[in-house]
Design a protein around this motif. Structure first.
Motif, short mmCIF file in Angstrom:
data_model
loop_
_atom_site.label_atom_id
_atom_site.label_comp_id
_atom_site.label_asym_id
_atom_site.label_seq_id
_atom_site.Cartn_x
_atom_site.Cartn_y
_atom_site.Cartn_z
N LEU A 1 0.98 -1.23 -0.19
CA LEU A 1 -0.12 -0.12 0.00
C LEU A 1 0.81 1.29 0.02
CD1 LEU A 1 -3.09 0.93 0.21
CD2 LEU A 1 -2.74 1.22 2.60
N GLU A 2 0.58 2.06 -1.11
CA GLU A 2 1.51 3.27 -1.09
C GLU A 2 0.56 4.47 -1.35
OE1 GLU A 2 4.27 3.28 -4.32
OE2 GLU A 2 5.45 1.85 -3.54
N THR A 3 -0.71 4.32 -1.35
CA THR A 3 -1.65 5.63 -1.65
C THR A 3 -2.82 5.26 -0.82
OG1 THR A 3 -0.89 5.91 -3.85
CG2 THR A 3 -2.70 7.11 -3.02
N PHE A 4 -3.16 6.15 0.02
CA PHE A 4 -4.19 6.39 0.88
C PHE A 4 -4.88 7.77 0.92
CE2 PHE A 4 -6.61 6.49 5.21
CZ PHE A 4 -7.36 5.32 4.87
N LYS A 5 -6.27 7.83 0.22
CA LYS A 5 -7.01 8.86 0.18
C LYS A 5 -8.15 9.17 0.79
CE LYS A 5 -4.77 9.96 -4.40
NZ LYS A 5 -5.07 10.13 -5.88
N ILE A 6 -8.78 9.97 1.44
CA ILE A 6 -9.81 10.21 2.06
C ILE A 6 -10.33 11.58 1.35
CG2 ILE A 6 -11.16 10.37 4.22
CD1 ILE A 6 -8.93 9.11 5.67
N GLU A 7 -11.36 11.50 0.57
CA GLU A 7 -11.71 12.78 0.16
C GLU A 7 -13.43 12.92 0.17
OE1 GLU A 7 -10.28 13.17 -4.00
OE2 GLU A 7 -8.16 12.99 -3.27
N GLY A 8 -14.00 14.05 0.48
CA GLY A 8 -15.35 14.19 0.53
C GLY A 8 -16.15 13.56 1.53
N LEU A 9 -15.52 13.13 2.64
CA LEU A 9 -16.16 12.57 3.75
C LEU A 9 -16.46 13.54 4.79
CD1 LEU A 9 -14.81 9.91 2.42
CD2 LEU A 9 -14.64 9.29 4.70
N HIS A 10 -17.60 14.59 4.57
CA HIS A 10 -17.83 15.79 5.11
C HIS A 10 -18.33 15.57 6.57
CE1 HIS A 10 -17.63 17.94 1.43
NE2 HIS A 10 -18.20 17.05 0.79
N CYS A 11 -18.80 14.45 7.05
CA CYS A 11 -19.48 14.11 8.27
C CYS A 11 -18.21 13.47 9.25
CB CYS A 11 -20.33 13.33 8.40
SG CYS A 11 -21.90 13.88 7.53
N LEU A 12 -16.95 13.03 8.73
CA LEU A 12 -16.03 12.23 9.27
C LEU A 12 -15.25 13.09 10.38
CD1 LEU A 12 -14.30 9.57 9.40
CD2 LEU A 12 -12.75 10.75 7.93
N GLU A 13 -15.47 12.37 11.63
CA GLU A 13 -14.91 13.14 12.92
C GLU A 13 -13.75 12.49 13.11
OE1 GLU A 13 -17.96 13.02 15.73
OE2 GLU A 13 -19.57 14.33 14.48
N GLU A 14 -13.25 11.12 12.98
CA GLU A 14 -12.21 10.67 13.53
C GLU A 14 -12.01 9.13 12.76
OE1 GLU A 14 -12.65 9.23 17.70
OE2 GLU A 14 -14.85 8.68 17.22
N ILE A 15 -10.42 8.95 12.84
CA ILE A 15 -10.00 7.83 12.25
C ILE A 15 -9.73 6.94 13.42
CG2 ILE A 15 -8.43 6.63 10.57
CD1 ILE A 15 -8.51 9.27 8.98
N ILE A 16 -10.15 5.80 13.86
CA ILE A 16 -9.93 5.05 14.95
C ILE A 16 -9.01 3.86 14.63
CG2 ILE A 16 -10.92 3.57 16.95
CD1 ILE A 16 -13.30 5.44 16.30
N TRP A 17 -8.02 3.62 15.50
CA TRP A 17 -7.13 2.35 15.19
C TRP A 17 -7.33 1.41 16.58
CZ3 TRP A 17 -3.95 2.74 10.87
CH2 TRP A 17 -3.91 3.81 10.39
N LYS A 18 -7.60 0.27 16.16
CA LYS A 18 -8.00 -0.81 17.08
C LYS A 18 -6.99 -2.11 16.77
CE LYS A 18 -12.88 0.40 18.15
NZ LYS A 18 -14.24 -0.14 18.34
#
Length: 326
Positions: free
Chosen positions: A235-252
């Motif tokens: 994995l070389e590319t990670f994109k998050i676009e247009g997630l207007h409601c996104l509040e957090e990215i959680i790592w479990k």
């Protein structure tokens, strides 16, 4: 200059690439070896004469013609065709004319409006013998039907719900290279779970993940004790676009610098409720970071890190490879 080079220094008509300001003459389908009609605003292909024995055309690029919905009755006469790019066109149904192209090695149907494959396309499995570099890109197609394509070496696909994601790991002969996650209606949280991240084929082959235009408030990346080493090595590319409601990215149960150990490019855009991305600090190979249109993000790295996050963060140096930040 580029057009002159493409036409073999002006000597032969091997390449046909219409200029934007030039009249669009009818291409010579049987003399040219490669034709590009990308973003030409065509609604139908120029007439193709039925002379399959004389066809030399191996490459045809039609990407970006949103009004193009059919290939025409004589398209099957292009028997020498090996590379066909129909991405971002207007196809609602799979163009059955493709099924007679025995030499076809690369087919790109991304960003069309098809929802299934007809029975005829399954005959392609007799002909497709792509190498690892010659990958076929099929978007939003039935996963059950993809199981029949035993020689398909790589897949780029757009999914719209969790059930489709779980079924990707059930494709025994297909390597998922590009994963696009979109829409996700009636869901406030989306999880890339252990069943997906812990799959060996996913870990070895997945090169890009992109979230686009989803209504979720949380994206969860999850591991557990059964898969203590979730490493997306390709994995070389990670994109998050247009997630207007996104509040957090959680790592479990997974650490960012271990899961994203090869990540080079990170893009975060249009996430109005996301306040920080502190987890990017220790990504060991990150070279490019783009953050834009995130109105609530007053700081890239939060001043205070939650105790649970502190447990996950190791002593890895910060931004050791970063070259570009926007």
């Amino acid at each position: 200059m580029a057009l002159w080079i493409a036409c073999d220094n002006g000597k032969k008509n091997k390449w046909i690439v219409p200029r934007g300001d030039a009249p669009r003459d009818q291409p010579n389908w049987h003399e040219a070896e490669r034709i590009s009609l990308m973003r030409s605003e065509i609604q139908e292909l120029p007439p193709i004469a039925t002379a399959p024995s004389s066809s030399k055309l191996t490459t045809l690029m039609l990407s970006g013609n949103r009004k193009l919905r059919e290939l025409g009755d004589n398209f099957g006469a292009l028997l020498a065709l090996t590379y066909l790019d129909l991405s971002s066109c207007g196809f609602v149904h799979f163009p059955k004319e493709i099924c007679g192209l025995a030499q076809l090695r690369y087919l790109n149907l991304a960003y069309n409006e098809m929802s299934s494959l007809p029975e005829e396309v399954l005959d392609l499995r007799r002909y497709w013998r792509p190498t690892d570099e010659e990958l076929s890109d099929l978007a939003s197609l039935l996963l059950e039907e993809l199981k029949c394509l035993n020689n398909l070496k790589g897949l780029g696909i757009c999914i719209e719900d969790t059930s489709q994601l779980n079924r990707l790991v059930e494709l025994p002969n297909v390597s998922v290279r590009w994963l696009f996650i979109s829409t996700l209606e009636n869901s406030t949280s989306f999880s890339l779970s252990t069943s997906f991240l812990g799959d060996k084929q996913i870990q070895i082959n997945l090169a890009e993940i992109m979230f686009i235009d989803c209504n979720v408030t949380q994206v969860v990346l999850e591991g557990n004790h059964q898969h203590p080493t979730c490493h997306l090595r390709a994995l070389e590319t990670f994109k998050i676009e247009g997630l207007h409601c996104l509040e957090e990215i959680i790592w479990k149960g997974v650490v960012p610098e271990e899961l994203f150990q090869a990540l080079r490019e990170l893009t975060v855009g249009g996430c109005d409720n996301l306040k920080s991305i502190t987890w990017v600090l220790h990504l060991p190979c990150l070279t490019s970071l783009l953050v834009q249109d995130c109105s609530s993000m007053t700081e890239l790295i939060a001043d205070t890190v939650e105790k649970e996050e502190e447990k996950e963060i190791t002593s890895t140096p910060t931004f050791c490879c970063l070259r570009k930040i926007f």
